[in-house]
Design a protein around this motif. Structure first.
Motif, PDB file in Angstrom:
ATOM      1  N   TYR A 161       0.819  -1.209   0.000  1.00 41.70           N
ATOM      2  CA  TYR A 161       0.000   0.000   0.000  1.00 41.70           C
ATOM      3  C   TYR A 161       0.853   1.259   0.000  1.00 41.70           C
ATOM      4  O   TYR A 161       0.595   2.205  -0.759  1.00 41.70           O
ATOM      5  N   MET A 180       2.346   1.979  -3.414  1.00 46.70           N
ATOM      6  CA  MET A 180       1.364   2.498  -4.378  1.00 46.70           C
ATOM      7  C   MET A 180       0.966   3.933  -4.056  1.00 46.70           C
ATOM      8  O   MET A 180       0.761   4.748  -4.958  1.00 46.70           O
ATOM      9  N   VAL A 216      -3.474  -2.678 -12.151  1.00 48.16           N
ATOM     10  CA  VAL A 216      -2.975  -3.647 -11.179  1.00 48.16           C
ATOM     11  C   VAL A 216      -3.703  -4.979 -11.334  1.00 48.16           C
ATOM     12  O   VAL A 216      -4.830  -5.051 -11.816  1.00 48.16           O
ATOM     13  N   PRO A 263      -7.344   1.333 -10.225  1.00 45.82           N
ATOM     14  CA  PRO A 263      -7.805   2.100  -9.050  1.00 45.82           C
ATOM     15  C   PRO A 263      -7.560   3.587  -9.261  1.00 45.82           C
ATOM     16  O   PRO A 263      -6.515   3.996  -9.752  1.00 45.82           O
ATOM     17  N   SER A 289      -5.363   5.874  -3.915  1.00 43.28           N
ATOM     18  CA  SER A 289      -4.693   4.941  -3.014  1.00 43.28           C
ATOM     19  C   SER A 289      -5.689   4.303  -2.044  1.00 43.28           C
ATOM     20  O   SER A 289      -5.510   3.161  -1.618  1.00 43.28           O
ATOM     21  N   LEU A 305      -7.277   1.457  -3.772  1.00 38.22           N
ATOM     22  CA  LEU A 305      -6.283   0.399  -3.871  1.00 38.22           C
ATOM     23  C   LEU A 305      -6.216  -0.419  -2.587  1.00 38.22           C
ATOM     24  O   LEU A 305      -6.137  -1.654  -2.617  1.00 38.22           O
ATOM     25  N   ILE A 307       1.896  -4.323 -10.647  1.00 30.80           N
ATOM     26  CA  ILE A 307       1.549  -2.944 -11.010  1.00 30.80           C
ATOM     27  C   ILE A 307       2.161  -2.626 -12.370  1.00 30.80           C
ATOM     28  O   ILE A 307       3.357  -2.814 -12.574  1.00 30.80           O
TER      29      ILE A 307
END
Length: 297
Positions: A131, A134, A154, A194, A197, A200, A231
């Motif tokens: 996380y 990203m 992704v 996405p 974030s 995501l 990704i």
């Protein structure tokens, strides 16, 4: 620079020592890993001298077995007090390579219960490397929006008992094929875009809930599959130019299933099969890495 030097200079090994769990604290076990500094640790360190007037049977057993006292050097060593952010700060440099158009991978490898999934995925309160990486990528894209047009997609899959499943869609086993133009392709694997974030993080949480997990003697929530979060980043200059400068790169963030000593795990038939497949695939991965760093290959 030779091809071997190139590979070795671009492979880094980090070690994270997790804190003791409740069972280990209650058992009052001796610590067998000592972190010396940011680059060195000692496995099975020598014990301090035991007093002359205190000689129990346990103490004599320790005295009769010589400690290994093995010293190891790594690119970075994190002790039991390290945070998720500490790990990310050392790994986020991989994004530089991705934005420069290079494919990159981060593996989390270790025994069952060593904290791999916590480091890679984390939780909503303590998000992990996936996380945080990203989020940093989206921040960089925002800073580059006047110069480049960036698209992010992704996918999230697991490899369980030698079968590939899509964690973001209800799918059966997916076929892996080799395409002359695109290389290795997983047929039917879904790609998602996405928009933030936050979205995501929801995808990661959803995918992890679909991941195969079973309790073992070493870990009550043991991940029994390898999870691969991929990704894809596509960049294109916004400036008008006859030769369009387009960069496409892929980054893989991998939470490997835990390696196990099957003979000591008291496994049932299903868990035994899982453990055998996990160890077989980890051995294959090790052979690939060794081949990449072998000048004779």
């Amino acid at each position: 620079m030779s091809s071997t030097d190139y590979v070795c200079n671009h492979v880094k090994v980090f070690i994270r020592v997790r804190p003791e769990n409740a069972r280990e604290k209650d058992g009052k076990h001796r610590k067998v890993v000592h972190v010396v500094d940011k680059h060195m640790l000692i496995f099975d360190p020598k014990e301090e001298e035991i007093g002359f007037f205190y000689r129990s049977k346990v103490q004599r057993r320790y005295l009769s077995n010589k400690n290994k006292d093995l010293q190891f050097i790594f690119d970075r060593v994190f002790d039991a007090n390290s945070s998720q952010w500490d790990i990310f700060e050392e790994t986020k440099s991989i994004l530089e390579s991705v934005f420069n158009g290079y494919n990159c991978t981060v593996f989390a490898y270790g025994a069952t219960g060593s904290g791999k999934t916590h480091t890679m995925l984390g939780s909503s309160e303590k998000p992990g490397v996936m996380y945080l990486t990203m989020k940093e990528m989206y921040d960089r894209i925002e800073r580059l929006k006047n110069e480049k047009s960036c698209d992010v997609a992704v996918s999230y899959l697991e490899v369980y008992n030698e079968e590939v499943r899509d964690l973001l869609a209800n799918s059966r086993s997916l076929a892996v094929r080799e395409d002359a133009q695109n290389g290795v392709v997983i047929q039917g694997l879904t790609l998602h875009k996405p928009s933030s974030s936050k979205q995501l993080l929801q995808m990661l949480d959803y995918g992890n809930k679909n991941r195969t997990q079973h309790p073992t003697d070493a870990n009550s929530n043991s991940s029994r599959s390898h999870a691969v979060f991929q990704i894809y980043l596509r960049q294109q200059d916004r400036t008008a130019n006859i030769n369009q400068n387009i960069k496409i790169a892929k980054m893989c963030l991998v939470d490997l299933a835990g390696s196990e000593r099957i003979s000591s795990m008291n496994m049932k038939a299903a868990r035994f099969r899982e453990g055998a497949n996990i160890n077989r695939s980890l051995l294959a991965l090790g052979n690939v890495i060794n081949a990449l760093t072998d000048s004779k290959s």
